[in-house]
Motif scaffolding. Structure first.
Motif: not given
Length: 379
Positions: A106-134
Motif C-alpha cells: 500500500k505504498a503511496p505511489v499511486e500518483g506516479l503510476l496513474k501518470r505513467v498510464a494516463a500520459e504514457d510517460l517514459i521513465l529514465i533510471s539514473s543508473g546503478a552507479a548511484d546504488w547504495l551511496p548515491s
C-alpha cells in the motif's frame, strides 16, 4: 492490496507484440550500432503497442501486464535489438517496483503510476552507479531542495519524460540521508550530455544527465534512507528490476544462438562442429535456467537479505552464461563470426554489458559470502 476494484482486461500477447516490434526495427539495429545513435524507432514502436504502460495495474489505468510476460517480451526484443530491449527494461523496472509496492505494501505511489498510464510517460533510471551511496548534493530550501548532480547511464534519456533518481542530503537532522525523487526532463537545470561512446549496447543512448541547482519540491520526495546501507527499497529493486534487465541479455544470447545454428546447419557435420554446437546448447540452457531462477525468486520469495543474496547469485550466473553462449555461438560459426555483417560481432559486444550492472560479480560474491557466514549484509 489497496482497496480498488480488480479490473480484468482482455489478455494481451506481449510476446507476439514484441515480435511485431522486432520485425519492424530489425533492419535499423546495425545502423544505430554503427552511428552510436539512439534506437528511436524501437521506442516509438513500443509506445504505439502500449508497452510503456504495460506494467501499470489496470486499476490505475494501465495494461495490467503480468511481470513474467514482460520479462519474456524483453527477451524476445533482445533477439532483434539488444539496445531496444535493454533501454526498455530500464523503464520497465521503474514501473515494476512501485507497482509491486502498491499491491503488496500500500505504498503511496499511486500518483506516479496513474501518470505513467494516463500520459504514457517514459521513465529514465539514473543508473546503478548511484546504488547504495548515491551521489550529488541536495540542499534544503523553502518548500523543497536544490539538487546538483551528474548522473550516468541514463538509458533512453533522449525520449525520457521523468528522471527517476536520488541525491545525498548531508545536513539532515538525523544525519546524512539519500533522497529519492523524480525530475521532469523539462525542468530548469536538467541537461543531457552527449557522452555514450561505448563497446556495446550503443543504441541505448545511455548518456549522462546533469542536474544544475534543480528545484525538487518536498512532495516529490518518495523515499529517504541511510547512505551506503541496504534498505528494504533496494531489496525490492534488486530482486524485481534485474530479471527484466537480464532478459535483454538472454535475448541477445538467444539471437546469437539462433544465427549460429542457422549457419551451422548448412555446414559439413564434422565432429568438431557437432561438439561445438553441444557446448553452445549447454551454455544457453545454463542462461535460461539461471534467468528463470531470477524470475522465480522475484515472484515468490520474501524481500530481505536472503532473497537479495539468492537473486545476486542467479544474476551472476545469468550474466556468465549469456556471455558464454555468445562466445560458443562464435566458436560454432568460426572465423566468419568476426565480420560485422553477420551480427555475432555486435552480439558479442552487446552481451558484455551484462558484466557491469549492479551487483557485479565481485561485490555479489562478497555479499553472498558474508550472509552464508552469518556476518550480515552490510560490510
Amino acid at each position: 492490496m489497496p482497496d480498488a476494484a480488480v479490473i480484468d482486461l482482455p489478455k494481451t500477447d506481449w510476446i507476439a507484440l514484441a515480435d511485431q516490434v522486432g520485425h519492424e526495427i530489425a533492419a535499423t539495429t546495425a545502423r544505430h550500432d554503427e552511428e552510436d545513435s539512439f534506437v528511436e524507432e524501437g521506442f516509438r514502436a513500443l509506445k504505439a503497442a502500449g508497452f510503456f504502460k504495460a506494467l501499470v495495474p489496470a486499476e490505475l489505468g494501465g495494461r495490467g501486464a503480468d511481470y513474467r510476460d514482460i520479462c519474456s517480451a524483453i527477451r524476445r526484443l533482445g533477439t532483434y535489438c539488444g539496445s531496444t530491449a535493454l533501454a526498455f527494461s530500464m523503464h520497465s523496472h521503474l514501473v515494476a517496483v512501485p507497482a509491486w509496492r502498491w499491491r503488496h505494501e500500500k505504498a503511496p505511489v499511486e500518483g506516479l503510476l496513474k501518470r505513467v498510464a494516463a500520459e504514457d510517460l517514459i521513465l529514465i533510471s539514473s543508473g546503478a552507479a548511484d546504488w547504495l551511496p548515491s551521489n550529488g548534493r541536495a540542499m534544503k530550501v523553502e518548500g523543497g531542495y536544490r539538487v546538483t548532480a551528474k548522473k550516468i547511464f541514463a538509458s533512453a534519456c533522449q525520449m525520457g519524460d521523468l528522471l527517476v533518481t536520488s541525491a545525498r542530503h548531508e545536513d539532515a537532522a538525523g544525519g546524512p540521508e539519500v533522497l529519492h525523487f523524480a525530475v521532469p526532463f523539462k525542468a530548469e537545470g536538467v541537461r543531457r550530455l552527449d557522452t555514450w561512446r561505448v563497446l556495446g549496447m550503443r543504441g541505448t543512448g545511455s548518456h549522462d544527465v546533469v542536474l544544475e541547482d534543480v528545484f525538487v519540491p518536498d512532495a516529490a520526495i518518495v523515499a529517504r534512507r541511510e547512505p551506503g546501507k541496504w534498505h528494504m527499497l533496494y531489496h525490492h529493486v534488486f530482486a524485481l528490476a534485474f530479471p527484466l534487465v537480464f532478459a535483454a541479455y538472454l535475448g541477445v544470447a538467444e539471437g546469437a544462438r539462433a544465427r549460429a545454428l542457422e549457419i551451422a546447419r548448412a555446414k559439413p557435420k564434422t565432429s568438431a562442429l557437432v561438439t561445438a554446437t553441444g557446448r553452445l546448447e549447454n551454455a544457453f540452457m545454463k542462461a535460461e535456467i539461471a534467468h528463470e531462477q531470477m524470475i522465480r525468486i522475484a515472484e515468490t520469495e520474501a524481500a530481505g537479505p536472503e532473497r537479495t543474496s539468492r537473486a545476486g547469485i542467479a544474476h551472476t550466473l545469468t550474466a556468465q552464461a549469456a556471455v558464454e553462449t555468445v562466445e560458443r555461438a562464435m566458436d560454432v560459426v568460426g572465423g566468419s563470426s568476426f565480420y560485422r555483417d553477420l551480427g555475432l560481432e555486435r552480439a558479442f559486444r552487446d552481451v558484455q554489458g551484462a558484466r557491469f550492472h549492479q551487483m557485479q560479480e565481485l561485490p555479489q560474491l562478497e555479499l553472498s559470502g558474508r550472509l552464508a557466514l552469518g556476518m550480515g549484509i552490510d560490510g
